[in-house]
Design an enzyme around this catalytic site. Sequence first.
Site, mmCIF file in Angstrom:
data_model
loop_
_atom_site.group_PDB
_atom_site.id
_atom_site.type_symbol
_atom_site.label_atom_id
_atom_site.label_comp_id
_atom_site.label_asym_id
_atom_site.label_seq_id
_atom_site.Cartn_x
_atom_site.Cartn_y
_atom_site.Cartn_z
ATOM 1 N N ARG A 98 0.812 -1.201 0.000
ATOM 2 C CA ARG A 98 0.000 0.000 0.000
ATOM 3 C C ARG A 98 0.855 1.266 0.000
ATOM 4 O O ARG A 98 0.322 2.370 -0.018
ATOM 5 C CB ARG A 98 -0.844 0.006 1.275
ATOM 6 C CG ARG A 98 -2.324 -0.068 1.051
ATOM 7 C CD ARG A 98 -2.974 0.104 2.403
ATOM 8 N NE ARG A 98 -4.401 0.221 2.329
ATOM 9 C CZ ARG A 98 -5.246 -0.800 2.255
ATOM 10 N NH1 ARG A 98 -4.811 -2.030 2.196
ATOM 11 N NH2 ARG A 98 -6.541 -0.577 2.242
ATOM 12 N N ARG A 168 -18.712 -1.337 8.289
ATOM 13 C CA ARG A 168 -17.393 -1.218 8.905
ATOM 14 C C ARG A 168 -17.193 0.185 9.449
ATOM 15 O O ARG A 168 -17.613 1.155 8.839
ATOM 16 C CB ARG A 168 -16.308 -1.506 7.857
ATOM 17 C CG ARG A 168 -15.911 -2.959 7.800
ATOM 18 C CD ARG A 168 -15.045 -3.278 6.617
ATOM 19 N NE ARG A 168 -13.985 -2.301 6.371
ATOM 20 C CZ ARG A 168 -13.125 -2.403 5.368
ATOM 21 N NH1 ARG A 168 -13.186 -3.414 4.519
ATOM 22 N NH2 ARG A 168 -12.191 -1.496 5.194
ATOM 23 N N ARG A 179 -9.507 7.916 3.996
ATOM 24 C CA ARG A 179 -8.933 6.750 3.325
ATOM 25 C C ARG A 179 -8.596 7.043 1.872
ATOM 26 O O ARG A 179 -7.599 6.574 1.343
ATOM 27 C CB ARG A 179 -9.900 5.570 3.402
ATOM 28 C CG ARG A 179 -9.818 4.870 4.737
ATOM 29 C CD ARG A 179 -11.037 4.036 4.990
ATOM 30 N NE ARG A 179 -11.119 2.866 4.143
ATOM 31 C CZ ARG A 179 -12.271 2.282 3.814
ATOM 32 N NH1 ARG A 179 -13.414 2.780 4.226
ATOM 33 N NH2 ARG A 179 -12.268 1.206 3.058
HETATM 34 P P1 ADP Z 1 -9.990 -0.994 1.849
HETATM 35 O O1 ADP Z 1 -11.394 -1.318 1.510
HETATM 36 O O2 ADP Z 1 -9.774 0.389 2.314
HETATM 37 O O3 ADP Z 1 -9.030 -1.403 0.778
HETATM 38 P P2 ADP Z 1 -8.817 -2.937 3.698
HETATM 39 O O4 ADP Z 1 -9.709 -3.931 4.318
HETATM 40 O O5 ADP Z 1 -7.880 -3.410 2.634
HETATM 41 O O6 ADP Z 1 -9.752 -1.786 3.182
HETATM 42 O O7 ADP Z 1 -7.939 -2.211 4.829
HETATM 43 C C1 ADP Z 1 -8.514 -1.593 5.945
HETATM 44 C C2 ADP Z 1 -7.471 -0.884 6.787
HETATM 45 O O8 ADP Z 1 -6.475 -1.817 7.218
HETATM 46 C C3 ADP Z 1 -6.686 0.204 6.064
HETATM 47 O O9 ADP Z 1 -7.369 1.426 6.041
HETATM 48 C C4 ADP Z 1 -5.390 0.239 6.919
HETATM 49 O O10 ADP Z 1 -5.590 0.929 8.117
HETATM 50 C C5 ADP Z 1 -5.171 -1.216 7.271
HETATM 51 N N1 ADP Z 1 -4.278 -1.889 6.297
HETATM 52 C C6 ADP Z 1 -4.589 -2.936 5.479
HETATM 53 N N2 ADP Z 1 -3.549 -3.296 4.710
HETATM 54 C C7 ADP Z 1 -2.527 -2.457 5.032
HETATM 55 C C8 ADP Z 1 -1.181 -2.281 4.581
HETATM 56 N N3 ADP Z 1 -0.659 -3.060 3.615
HETATM 57 N N4 ADP Z 1 -0.433 -1.297 5.133
HETATM 58 C C9 ADP Z 1 -0.937 -0.517 6.081
HETATM 59 N N5 ADP Z 1 -2.178 -0.604 6.546
HETATM 60 C C10 ADP Z 1 -2.992 -1.554 6.050
#
Ligand code: ADP
Length: 226
Positions: A98, A168, A179
Amino acid sequence: MINEKRGIMMRLVLLGGPGSGKGTQADVLKKKYNVIKLSTGDLLRQAIRDGSELGKQAKNYMDKGELVPDLVMVGILEEKTAEFEAKKQGYILDGFPRTVPQAEALLKMLDKQGVELTMTLLIDVPEEELVRRLSSRWTCRDCSYTTFKDSNGNPATCTQCGGELYQRDDDKKETIMNRLEVYSKNTRPLISFFKDKDLLEDVDGFGQLEEISARIFDLFDMKGIK
Ligand code: ADP
Ligand code: ZN
């Protein structure tokens, strides 16, 4: 020339904004290509439910829509990818990398393992559409399946497993904007990062779920991925 290191085991990164549908497409691909999906978001939410040390660390960041620190995430990925290689199990990464440092760390760990990414696949969705989708998204507590509110109100239960649906915390309005900003600032640069390394493919992520899946299948066919 076929790159030996890329081999036949799938090592796929899915890229796309929050709400781009990458989690859903990863589920579809997982079944069709018999690979594991590693969703870092699901993994972190599970850690929070378990009350583990990782969960405690991650919660504050996640609730605000901020990113969990790179060091924490890279450590998890090192462990997981090593596990997949040991089992010769193909995988799809949903939610990692990310940030550019995470992407650099990923390429480095694969290099150490003597393997290469199959590709990075961008699911391309315009930002206005992301906002619209996220603010009407509901998630299953049991299987993480996501669905949208329709005009008749919220569907009561998950169509996949009958589990309870919830919104969520980070799908609430205040957090969505943050986000998207975090995505633009930290994650969008990965598009040119992977493009420069000739590892990027993209599909149009606008339309029905099945249409988008079909676009991905076509792309994989074209690339000889089975
Ligand atoms: P989205 O629908 O925003 O893609 P995710 O379920 O992938 O949601 O992620 C939700 C949260 O989990 C992110 O907003 C972040 O806080 C955390 N997160 C997930 N993957 C990572 C990552 N690779 N690096 C940092 N934070 C992460
Ligand atoms: Zn479910």
